[in-house]
Design an enzyme around this catalytic site. Sequence first.
Site, PDB file in Angstrom:
ATOM      1  CB  CYS A 103      -0.944   0.013   1.204  1.00  0.00           C
ATOM      2  SG  CYS A 103      -2.149  -1.314   1.141  1.00  0.00           S
ATOM      3  CG  HIS A 245      -3.445   3.527   2.247  1.00  0.00           C
ATOM      4  ND1 HIS A 245      -3.844   3.204   0.973  1.00  0.00           N
ATOM      5  CD2 HIS A 245      -3.429   2.361   2.951  1.00  0.00           C
ATOM      6  CE1 HIS A 245      -4.065   1.897   0.912  1.00  0.00           C
ATOM      7  NE2 HIS A 245      -3.819   1.367   2.095  1.00  0.00           N
ATOM      8  CG  ASN A 275      -6.540  -0.930   0.998  1.00  0.00           C
ATOM      9  OD1 ASN A 275      -5.828  -0.438   0.128  1.00  0.00           O
ATOM     10  ND2 ASN A 275      -6.057  -1.396   2.139  1.00  0.00           N
TER      11      ASN A 275
HETATM   12  N1  ACO Z   1     -18.829  -8.926   8.189  1.00  0.00           N
HETATM   13  C1  ACO Z   1     -19.363  -9.220   9.375  1.00  0.00           C
HETATM   14  N2  ACO Z   1     -18.618  -9.516  10.449  1.00  0.00           N
HETATM   15  C2  ACO Z   1     -17.297  -9.484  10.304  1.00  0.00           C
HETATM   16  C3  ACO Z   1     -16.658  -9.168   9.091  1.00  0.00           C
HETATM   17  C4  ACO Z   1     -17.488  -8.895   7.992  1.00  0.00           C
HETATM   18  N3  ACO Z   1     -16.998  -8.575   6.781  1.00  0.00           N
HETATM   19  N4  ACO Z   1     -15.337  -9.212   9.270  1.00  0.00           N
HETATM   20  C5  ACO Z   1     -15.124  -9.536  10.555  1.00  0.00           C
HETATM   21  N5  ACO Z   1     -16.302  -9.712  11.184  1.00  0.00           N
HETATM   22  C6  ACO Z   1     -16.542 -10.086  12.580  1.00  0.00           C
HETATM   23  C7  ACO Z   1     -15.390 -10.874  13.160  1.00  0.00           C
HETATM   24  O1  ACO Z   1     -15.515 -12.233  12.858  1.00  0.00           O
HETATM   25  C8  ACO Z   1     -15.562 -10.582  14.619  1.00  0.00           C
HETATM   26  O2  ACO Z   1     -16.566 -11.417  15.116  1.00  0.00           O
HETATM   27  P1  ACO Z   1     -16.387 -12.130  16.560  1.00  0.00           P
HETATM   28  O3  ACO Z   1     -16.301 -10.996  17.542  1.00  0.00           O
HETATM   29  O4  ACO Z   1     -17.613 -12.955  16.673  1.00  0.00           O
HETATM   30  O5  ACO Z   1     -15.107 -12.902  16.451  1.00  0.00           O
HETATM   31  C9  ACO Z   1     -16.075  -9.148  14.652  1.00  0.00           C
HETATM   32  O6  ACO Z   1     -16.619  -8.888  13.335  1.00  0.00           O
HETATM   33  C10 ACO Z   1     -15.032  -8.115  14.958  1.00  0.00           C
HETATM   34  O7  ACO Z   1     -13.898  -8.383  14.135  1.00  0.00           O
HETATM   35  P2  ACO Z   1     -12.604  -7.511  14.258  1.00  0.00           P
HETATM   36  O8  ACO Z   1     -11.534  -8.084  13.376  1.00  0.00           O
HETATM   37  O9  ACO Z   1     -12.298  -7.286  15.696  1.00  0.00           O
HETATM   38  O10 ACO Z   1     -13.141  -6.122  13.615  1.00  0.00           O
HETATM   39  P3  ACO Z   1     -12.410  -4.732  13.553  1.00  0.00           P
HETATM   40  O11 ACO Z   1     -13.278  -3.714  14.149  1.00  0.00           O
HETATM   41  O12 ACO Z   1     -10.972  -4.810  14.011  1.00  0.00           O
HETATM   42  O13 ACO Z   1     -12.410  -4.437  11.994  1.00  0.00           O
HETATM   43  C11 ACO Z   1     -10.944  -4.468  10.089  1.00  0.00           C
HETATM   44  C12 ACO Z   1     -11.706  -5.301  11.114  1.00  0.00           C
HETATM   45  C13 ACO Z   1     -11.941  -3.690   9.279  1.00  0.00           C
HETATM   46  C14 ACO Z   1     -10.186  -5.442   9.190  1.00  0.00           C
HETATM   47  C15 ACO Z   1      -9.961  -3.524  10.795  1.00  0.00           C
HETATM   48  O14 ACO Z   1      -9.223  -4.223  11.755  1.00  0.00           O
HETATM   49  C16 ACO Z   1      -8.998  -2.840   9.839  1.00  0.00           C
HETATM   50  O15 ACO Z   1      -9.366  -2.001   9.055  1.00  0.00           O
HETATM   51  N6  ACO Z   1      -7.691  -3.136   9.938  1.00  0.00           N
HETATM   52  C17 ACO Z   1      -6.673  -2.428   9.177  1.00  0.00           C
HETATM   53  C18 ACO Z   1      -6.563  -2.854   7.747  1.00  0.00           C
HETATM   54  C19 ACO Z   1      -5.497  -1.978   7.113  1.00  0.00           C
HETATM   55  O16 ACO Z   1      -5.240  -0.870   7.506  1.00  0.00           O
HETATM   56  N7  ACO Z   1      -4.797  -2.411   6.112  1.00  0.00           N
HETATM   57  C20 ACO Z   1      -3.780  -1.417   5.645  1.00  0.00           C
HETATM   58  C21 ACO Z   1      -2.854  -1.822   4.837  1.00  0.00           C
HETATM   59  S1  ACO Z   1      -3.459  -2.911   3.607  1.00  0.00           S
HETATM   60  C22 ACO Z   1      -2.064  -3.411   2.715  1.00  0.00           C
HETATM   61  O17 ACO Z   1      -0.966  -2.968   2.907  1.00  0.00           O
HETATM   62  C23 ACO Z   1      -2.283  -4.493   1.674  1.00  0.00           C
END
Ligand code: ACO
Length: 318
Positions: A103, A245, A275
């Site tokens: 990214c 980003h 993204n």
């Molecule tokens: N739909 C419904 N539920 C979901 C989904 C979905 N798409 N995805 C996850 N959940 C559920 C999980 O299973 C979890 O359920 P549980 O509590 O029963 O286990 C719950 O939602 C919470 O999951 P978390 O992973 O804790 O959710 P979070 O609020 O952390 O959001 C996310 C996840 C969106 C991925 C976030 O962590 C994020 O944006 N991370 C950063 C990503 C990023 O910045 N990437 C940058 C670089 S990318 C690159 O370089 C290629």
Amino acid sequence: MYLPEKILTNADLEKTLDTSDEWIQTRTGIQERRIAQKDEASSTLGANAAKNALNDAGLTPEDLDLIIVCTSTPDVLYPSTACFVQKIIGASRAAAYDISAVCSGFVFGLSIAEQFVKSGRYEHVMVIGAEVNSRIMDWTDRKTCVLFGDGAGAAILKRVESSEPSGILSTHIHSDGNHSDFLIVPGGIGREPVNNDAVDNKMYCLKMAGQSTFKMAVKRMSEVSVECLEYNGLTTEDVDVVVPHQANRRIIETVSQKLNVPLDKFFINIHKYGNTSAASIPIALHEARESGKIQQGNLSLLTVLGAGLTWGAAAIRW
Ligand code: ACO
């Protein structure tokens, strides 16, 4: 910029995944993303963005001295996607190569282009961010596949003599391989040959530790923004537009709070494209210019974190 025509909405994803439009929008800000057709690849998306950039700049392909393609989804292992782009657009004079900073690719690419242009070595350097993330998604993994999209953006750096600091004021790039497991496509032919087990275990798909990445994104994007501004004797007050980003709207909101820069100074288009990795910042830059959010004389701050981990920032006076 150039985007594939096919749109995949959250409602479409609801049909195949245990997810909801409400969850995706609340947690990420994403409403839809673009998906490349079968006959599209990073090279074709990148070449279309390159042609648009050449038209915008009033230049011909022959004017380009160097083409840097920033991609984590290259067409093939080699030759470089940049060589395919060079062929498609007919930039026969240019050297062409890829860089891999995921990214952060576009900011890393800008940092190379900046050196070539500032040193006087080259007159015109094109930096392209191009990705077909849809090809490395596990479409059964709701934690990753809802986040990413395909697209491309391109910029041309031109050497201009100026008495005032203008153009790219500086770029600042960092890496920390200790966190290489946060975002990884573990299947690769360098460690072990392509094999059926790896295919069955989806090792050629992106694996992500979402929460750890989220925390590092907020920390590093904020830190490097301050580093970049301080280097130029500037403060957050001087910034007209932040072009971050586009990984998650909540990351952008938290960076805005940490930097104490109002959210309305941040350009955000994640709702439309998700993204798009290395393409995210050049697509956002293009739309910020087109929408009038970036004006001549403005100071823009770019900031990013990506797999590696890699992170960086750039200050641009337009
Ligand atoms: N739909 C419904 N539920 C979901 C989904 C979905 N798409 N995805 C996850 N959940 C559920 C999980 O299973 C979890 O359920 P549980 O509590 O029963 O286990 C719950 O939602 C919470 O999951 P978390 O992973 O804790 O959710 P979070 O609020 O952390 O959001 C996310 C996840 C969106 C991925 C976030 O962590 C994020 O944006 N991370 C950063 C990503 C990023 O910045 N990437 C940058 C670089 S990318 C690159 O370089 C290629």
